[in-house]
Write a protein that holds these residues in place. Structure first.
Motif, PDB file in Angstrom:
ATOM      1  N   ASP A 176       2.280  27.255   9.193  1.00 15.48           N
ATOM      2  CA  ASP A 176       2.728  26.847   7.866  1.00 15.48           C
ATOM      3  C   ASP A 176       3.887  25.865   7.959  1.00 15.48           C
ATOM      4  O   ASP A 176       3.939  24.857   7.236  1.00 15.48           O
ATOM      5  N   VAL A 177       4.818  26.151   8.858  1.00 15.59           N
ATOM      6  CA  VAL A 177       6.001  25.303   9.027  1.00 15.59           C
ATOM      7  C   VAL A 177       5.616  23.922   9.550  1.00 15.59           C
ATOM      8  O   VAL A 177       6.031  22.888   9.015  1.00 15.59           O
ATOM      9  N   VAL A 178       4.805  23.905  10.596  1.00 11.17           N
ATOM     10  CA  VAL A 178       4.467  22.644  11.256  1.00 11.17           C
ATOM     11  C   VAL A 178       3.568  21.779  10.378  1.00 11.17           C
ATOM     12  O   VAL A 178       3.793  20.564  10.239  1.00 11.17           O
ATOM     13  N   ILE A 179       2.558  22.381   9.765  1.00 12.86           N
ATOM     14  CA  ILE A 179       1.665  21.611   8.895  1.00 12.86           C
ATOM     15  C   ILE A 179       2.423  21.051   7.701  1.00 12.86           C
ATOM     16  O   ILE A 179       2.194  19.903   7.273  1.00 12.86           O
ATOM     17  N   ALA A 180       3.346  21.833   7.147  1.00 15.96           N
ATOM     18  CA  ALA A 180       4.151  21.341   6.022  1.00 15.96           C
ATOM     19  C   ALA A 180       4.951  20.113   6.439  1.00 15.96           C
ATOM     20  O   ALA A 180       5.068  19.144   5.671  1.00 15.96           O
ATOM     21  N   LYS A 181       5.485  20.136   7.660  1.00 14.47           N
ATOM     22  CA  LYS A 181       6.265  18.991   8.144  1.00 14.47           C
ATOM     23  C   LYS A 181       5.371  17.776   8.365  1.00 14.47           C
ATOM     24  O   LYS A 181       5.730  16.644   8.011  1.00 14.47           O
ATOM     25  N   VAL A 182       4.200  17.988   8.954  1.00 10.87           N
ATOM     26  CA  VAL A 182       3.254  16.892   9.167  1.00 10.87           C
ATOM     27  C   VAL A 182       2.865  16.259   7.834  1.00 10.87           C
ATOM     28  O   VAL A 182       2.862  15.028   7.682  1.00 10.87           O
ATOM     29  N   GLU A 183       2.527  17.083   6.868  1.00  8.64           N
ATOM     30  CA  GLU A 183       2.105  16.564   5.563  1.00  8.64           C
ATOM     31  C   GLU A 183       3.265  15.890   4.828  1.00  8.64           C
ATOM     32  O   GLU A 183       3.062  14.920   4.094  1.00  8.64           O
ATOM     33  N   GLU A 184       4.477  16.383   5.033  1.00  8.36           N
ATOM     34  CA  GLU A 184       5.649  15.727   4.443  1.00  8.36           C
ATOM     35  C   GLU A 184       5.794  14.307   4.990  1.00  8.36           C
ATOM     36  O   GLU A 184       6.040  13.355   4.238  1.00  8.36           O
ATOM     37  N   GLU A 185       5.642  14.160   6.306  1.00 11.04           N
ATOM     38  CA  GLU A 185       5.754  12.834   6.920  1.00 11.04           C
ATOM     39  C   GLU A 185       4.604  11.931   6.472  1.00 11.04           C
ATOM     40  O   GLU A 185       4.810  10.746   6.196  1.00 11.04           O
ATOM     41  N   GLU A 186       3.393  12.490   6.402  1.00  5.46           N
ATOM     42  CA  GLU A 186       2.249  11.707   5.921  1.00  5.46           C
ATOM     43  C   GLU A 186       2.509  11.198   4.509  1.00  5.46           C
ATOM     44  O   GLU A 186       2.189  10.045   4.186  1.00  5.46           O
ATOM     45  N   ASN A 187       3.074  12.056   3.692  1.00 10.28           N
ATOM     46  CA  ASN A 187       3.316  11.677   2.303  1.00 10.28           C
ATOM     47  C   ASN A 187       4.340  10.546   2.207  1.00 10.28           C
ATOM     48  O   ASN A 187       4.181   9.611   1.420  1.00 10.28           O
ATOM     49  N   LYS A 188       5.391  10.617   3.017  1.00  7.64           N
ATOM     50  CA  LYS A 188       6.386   9.544   3.035  1.00  7.64           C
ATOM     51  C   LYS A 188       5.734   8.215   3.410  1.00  7.64           C
ATOM     52  O   LYS A 188       5.977   7.184   2.780  1.00  7.64           O
ATOM     53  N   MET A 189       4.921   8.252   4.474  1.00 12.29           N
ATOM     54  CA  MET A 189       4.262   7.035   4.936  1.00 12.29           C
ATOM     55  C   MET A 189       3.295   6.495   3.867  1.00 12.29           C
ATOM     56  O   MET A 189       3.240   5.298   3.615  1.00 12.29           O
ATOM     57  N   ALA A 190       2.536   7.404   3.262  1.00 11.20           N
ATOM     58  CA  ALA A 190       1.541   6.979   2.274  1.00 11.20           C
ATOM     59  C   ALA A 190       2.202   6.390   1.032  1.00 11.20           C
ATOM     60  O   ALA A 190       1.673   5.442   0.440  1.00 11.20           O
ATOM     61  N   GLU A 191       3.343   6.935   0.622  1.00  9.45           N
ATOM     62  CA  GLU A 191       4.052   6.394  -0.534  1.00  9.45           C
ATOM     63  C   GLU A 191       4.467   4.947  -0.279  1.00  9.45           C
ATOM     64  O   GLU A 191       4.284   4.070  -1.120  1.00  9.45           O
ATOM     65  N   GLY A 192       5.060   4.723   0.906  1.00 12.95           N
ATOM     66  CA  GLY A 192       5.468   3.368   1.253  1.00 12.95           C
ATOM     67  C   GLY A 192       4.284   2.427   1.369  1.00 12.95           C
ATOM     68  O   GLY A 192       4.326   1.283   0.900  1.00 12.95           O
ATOM     69  N   LEU A 193       3.208   2.917   1.988  1.00 12.21           N
ATOM     70  CA  LEU A 193       2.012   2.098   2.178  1.00 12.21           C
ATOM     71  C   LEU A 193       1.370   1.752   0.844  1.00 12.21           C
ATOM     72  O   LEU A 193       0.948   0.602   0.623  1.00 12.21           O
ATOM     73  N   ALA A 194       1.299   2.729  -0.069  1.00 13.40           N
ATOM     74  CA  ALA A 194       0.656   2.496  -1.375  1.00 13.40           C
ATOM     75  C   ALA A 194       1.359   1.373  -2.138  1.00 13.40           C
ATOM     76  O   ALA A 194       0.711   0.536  -2.768  1.00 13.40           O
ATOM     77  N   LYS A 195       2.684   1.337  -2.071  1.00 13.85           N
ATOM     78  CA  LYS A 195       3.435   0.286  -2.770  1.00 13.85           C
ATOM     79  C   LYS A 195       3.111  -1.098  -2.204  1.00 13.85           C
ATOM     80  O   LYS A 195       2.951  -2.071  -2.943  1.00 13.85           O
ATOM     81  N   LEU A 196       3.005  -1.184  -0.881  1.00 12.22           N
ATOM     82  CA  LEU A 196       2.703  -2.470  -0.257  1.00 12.22           C
ATOM     83  C   LEU A 196       1.258  -2.894  -0.519  1.00 12.22           C
ATOM     84  O   LEU A 196       0.976  -4.082  -0.702  1.00 12.22           O
ATOM     85  N   ILE A 197       0.346  -1.932  -0.537  1.00 13.90           N
ATOM     86  CA  ILE A 197      -1.060  -2.245  -0.845  1.00 13.90           C
ATOM     87  C   ILE A 197      -1.170  -2.776  -2.272  1.00 13.90           C
ATOM     88  O   ILE A 197      -1.886  -3.755  -2.532  1.00 13.90           O
ATOM     89  N   GLU A 198      -0.464  -2.132  -3.186  1.00 19.69           N
ATOM     90  CA  GLU A 198      -0.493  -2.590  -4.584  1.00 19.69           C
ATOM     91  C   GLU A 198       0.033  -4.027  -4.696  1.00 19.69           C
ATOM     92  O   GLU A 198      -0.498  -4.836  -5.450  1.00 19.69           O
ATOM     93  N   LYS A 199       1.060  -4.321  -3.925  1.00 23.87           N
ATOM     94  CA  LYS A 199       1.613  -5.682  -3.940  1.00 23.87           C
ATOM     95  C   LYS A 199       0.589  -6.678  -3.404  1.00 23.87           C
ATOM     96  O   LYS A 199       0.406  -7.768  -3.971  1.00 23.87           O
ATOM     97  N   GLN A 200      -0.088  -6.307  -2.329  1.00 27.04           N
ATOM     98  CA  GLN A 200      -1.136  -7.167  -1.763  1.00 27.04           C
ATOM     99  C   GLN A 200      -2.260  -7.395  -2.764  1.00 27.04           C
ATOM    100  O   GLN A 200      -2.715  -8.518  -2.968  1.00 27.04           O
ATOM    101  N   GLU A 201      -2.707  -6.300  -3.371  1.00 29.42           N
ATOM    102  CA  GLU A 201      -3.842  -6.396  -4.292  1.00 29.42           C
ATOM    103  C   GLU A 201      -3.489  -7.171  -5.561  1.00 29.42           C
ATOM    104  O   GLU A 201      -4.374  -7.672  -6.246  1.00 29.42           O
ATOM    105  N   ALA A 202      -2.196  -7.251  -5.856  1.00 29.37           N
ATOM    106  CA  ALA A 202      -1.758  -8.042  -7.004  1.00 29.37           C
ATOM    107  C   ALA A 202      -1.655  -9.527  -6.659  1.00 29.37           C
ATOM    108  O   ALA A 202      -1.307 -10.348  -7.502  1.00 29.37           O
ATOM    109  N   GLY A 203      -1.982  -9.865  -5.410  1.00 27.20           N
ATOM    110  CA  GLY A 203      -1.962 -11.257  -4.976  1.00 27.20           C
ATOM    111  C   GLY A 203      -0.605 -11.750  -4.515  1.00 27.20           C
ATOM    112  O   GLY A 203      -0.415 -12.947  -4.270  1.00 27.20           O
ATOM    113  N   GLU A 204       0.370 -10.839  -4.350  1.00 36.12           N
ATOM    114  CA  GLU A 204       1.698 -11.231  -3.889  1.00 36.12           C
ATOM    115  C   GLU A 204       1.739 -11.277  -2.365  1.00 36.12           C
ATOM    116  O   GLU A 204       1.107 -10.464  -1.683  1.00 36.12           O
ATOM    117  N   GLN A 205       2.517 -12.222  -1.853  1.00 38.30           N
ATOM    118  CA  GLN A 205       2.654 -12.379  -0.406  1.00 38.30           C
ATOM    119  C   GLN A 205       3.700 -11.397   0.117  1.00 38.30           C
ATOM    120  O   GLN A 205       4.807 -11.301  -0.422  1.00 38.30           O
TER     121      GLN A 205
END
Length: 456
Positions: A176-205
Motif C-alpha cells: 500500500d505504501v509503495v504503490i501509493a508513492k509510485v502513483e503519486e509520482e506518476e500523477n505529478k508527471m502526468a499533470e506536467g505532461l498534460a499541460k504541455l500536451i495541451e499547449k502543443q495541441e493548441a498549436g503553441e511552440q
C-alpha cells in the motif's frame, strides 16, 4: 623570563600557521588536479588524487565527494567481477564520509537510498540488512527512493516473507505504501505532461526548456509504469481471494471495531473483486456502522451492483466519489460510474465522469481511451457529410494517443488504437478532393468538439 616564553609561543604559533597554510595549499593543488581530471572523465588519473583528498583533506570541499562518486561508479563498470565488491564498499564509505563532513550540503535520505541500492546491486550484507537500509532511506525521506529503488525495497520484503521472516500482512501494508508513492509520482508527471500536451495541441511552440521537461516527463512516466507493473507481478498470487479471505476472516472478530483495519481489509477485497464472499458483506456492514464514509459507500455500491440494482449502485458510487479525498480512489470511483453510463449508451454522461476521473488523477490514461472509443463509435451519427463523419476518427485518434502518453503502461494498446482510427479518417486524396486541408470541422451531437484537418 616572561619575554622568552612569549617569544617561544609566538614562534610555535607562527610555525603552526605556516604548516597549516602549506597543508591548505597542498589540498588546493591536489583538488585542482583531481577535479580537472574527473571533469575531463580521466578517471584513472583522478582516482589516486581523490583518495588523497579523502584521507588528508576530508573537509576541503563537497566537490571531492561528488567527483569521487563518479570515479568509483566508473571503476565499478570497468572492474572484473571479483573486484566489484571492494569498490562498492569504498563507494558506500565515500557516501558515509560525505554525510559526516558535509551534512548541510547533503540530503541524508537520498544518500541512504544510494547506499541501500549499492548494497543490493553488489550483494553486500544479508537480505535483512539490505531491506533495513532501504527502510532507513524511506523513513528519513519519503521522496528519497527513485523508481528502481522503490521496487527493490518492496521486492526484498516479499523475499523475506517467502523465507518465513515476515508476515503476509507486512507485505500488504508495504505494498500500500509503495504503490501509493509510485502513483503519486506518476500523477505529478502526468499533470506536467498534460499541460504541455495541451499547449502543443493548441498549436503553441514549446520552449527548449519545455521540450526537455516533456521528454523527462515521458521517460519518468515509463519508468514508474514499469515499476508499478513489476511490483504487482511481485505481489502476484499473494493478493488473490484464496489468500485474502482466510487472512481477514481469521482476524475479523478481533478487528470488527477497528476502522482502519476494516478499511484496509475491505479495500483489498474490493480491489481484487472478492466481493461475492460473505466476508466482504460482513466487513462493509461493520465499516458502515463504525464510520460511514466514501469507502463504505463504494462497497455498498458494489454490493448493490452484485444484486443487480444498478440505480442504487450509481447512487452509492456518486456519494462515494463526493466524499472521497484520496485522488486515486476518487478517480477509480468516477471511472466506475463512467463505465456504467457508457454501458447504457449514455456517452455524454460517461464522458463527464471520465473527465472527472482525469481531473482527480491525470495519469489515468484508460479514461482517455474510453472517450476515444465512444467518439469512434459515434462517427456515423455526428457529422452531416461522409467526410465530416470520417473526420470524427481524427478526434478519436487524438484521445487514444493522449492515453498512451500519460499512461505508458497502456501505450502499446493506445498507439495501435490511434493508428486504427487514423486509418478510418479521410486520407490525403480525400482531403485534396474536398479541398479541406487546414480547415476546422465542428463536430455536433453529444461530442461537441472540433477537429482540424491536417495540412497536405
Amino acid at each position: 623570563m616572561k619575554t622568552k616564553l612569549i617569544l617561544f609561543l609566538s614562534a610555535v604559533l607562527l610555525s603552526a600557521g605556516a604548516l597549516q597554510a602549506q597543508a591548505n595549499q597542498e589540498c588546493a593543488t591536489t583538488a585542482s588536479l583531481a577535479y580537472s581530471d574527473a571533469k575531463a572523465k580521466n578517471y584513472d588519473a583522478a582516482y589516486p588524487r581523490i583518495q588523497t583528498l579523502r584521507k588528508d583533506c576530508p573537509t576541503y570541499s563537497v566537490v571531492t565527494y561528488q567527483y569521487g562518486e563518479r570515479v568509483l561508479k566508473h571503476m565499478l563498470e570497468k572492474a572484473p567481477e571479483g573486484e566489484k565488491k571492494a569498490i562498492a564498499q569504498d563507494l558506500i564509505k565515500l557516501y558515509e564520509e560525505r554525510l559526516q563532513h558535509f551534512p548541510g550540503k547533503t540530503k541524508a535520505g537520498e544518500v541512504y537510498g544510494d547506499i541501500a541500492q549499492v548494497m543490493y546491486d553488489y550483494k553486500l550484507g544479508t537480505p535483512e540488512e539490505q531491506y533495513a537500509a532501504f527502510d532507513k532511506a524511506y523513513q528519513e525521506d519519503k521522496d528519497a527512493l527513485n523508481a528502481k529503488s522503490l521496487y527493490t525495497y518492496f521486492s526484498l520484503l516479499v523475499d523475506l516473507q517467502d523465507a518465513g521472516k515476515r508476515d503476509l500482512q507486512d507485505v500488504f501494508s508495504q505494498y500500500d505504501v509503495v504503490i501509493a508513492k509510485v502513483e503519486e509520482e506518476e500523477n505529478k508527471m502526468a499533470e506536467g505532461l498534460a499541460k504541455l500536451i495541451e499547449k502543443q495541441e493548441a498549436g503553441e511552440q514549446l520552449t527548449a526548456k519545455e521540450e526537455k521537461m516533456l521528454n523527462a516527463y515521458e521517460i519518468n512516466l515509463k519508468a514508474y509504469s514499469t515499476v508499478r507493473g513489476s511490483i504487482n507481478a511481485k505481489l502476484g498470487q499473494r493478493a488473490d481471494c484464496d489468500n485474502l479471505v482466510p487472512l481477514y476472516s481469521k482476524d475479523f472478530e478481533a478487528n470488527k471495531s477497528n476502522v482502519e483495519w476494516l478499511k484496509r481489509a475491505a479495500g483489498r477485497l474490493s480491489g481484487k473483486d472478492c466481493t461475492e464472499d460473505p466476508l466482504f458483506f460482513k466487513l462493509v456492514e461493520a465499516l458502515h456502522q463504525a464510520e460511514p464514509s466514501a469507502k463504505s459507500a463504494l462497497y455498498l455500491g458494489q454490493l448493490a451492483d452484485a444484486e443487480g440494482n444498478a440505480s442504487k449502485a450509481l447512487e452509492y458510487y456518486n456519494q462515494s466519489a463526493e466524499l472521497e479525498k484520496n485522488p486515486k480512489d476518487k478517480a477509480r470511483v468516477y471511472y466506475r460510474i463512467a463505465d456504467e453510463y457508457k454501458r447504457k449508451g449514455q456517452f455524454g454522461q460517461a464522458r463527464n465522469y471520465y473527465r472527472k476521473t482525469l481531473q482527480a488523477l491525470p495519469s489515468y490514461g484508460r479514461a482517455y481511451l474510453q472517450i476515444a472509443n465512444m467518439i469512434a463509435q459515434s462517427a456515423n451519427n455526428c457529422g452531416n457529410t461522409a467526410f465530416e463523419k470520417r473526420a470524427v476518427y481524427w478526434l478519436a485518434a487524438d484521445y487514444a494517443a493522449r492515453a498512451g502518453r500519460v499512461d505508458p503502461s497502456i501505450s502499446s494498446t493506445a498507439n495501435e488504437t490511434a493508428a486504427a482510427y487514423r486509418g478510418r479518417a479521410p486520407q490525403r486524396s480525400d482531403i485534396f478532393q474536398q479541398d479541406m486541408q487546414g480547415k476546422t470541422i465542428n463536430i455536433g451531437c453529444w461530442i461537441g468538439e472540433s477537429v482540424r484537418v491536417p495540412n497536405l
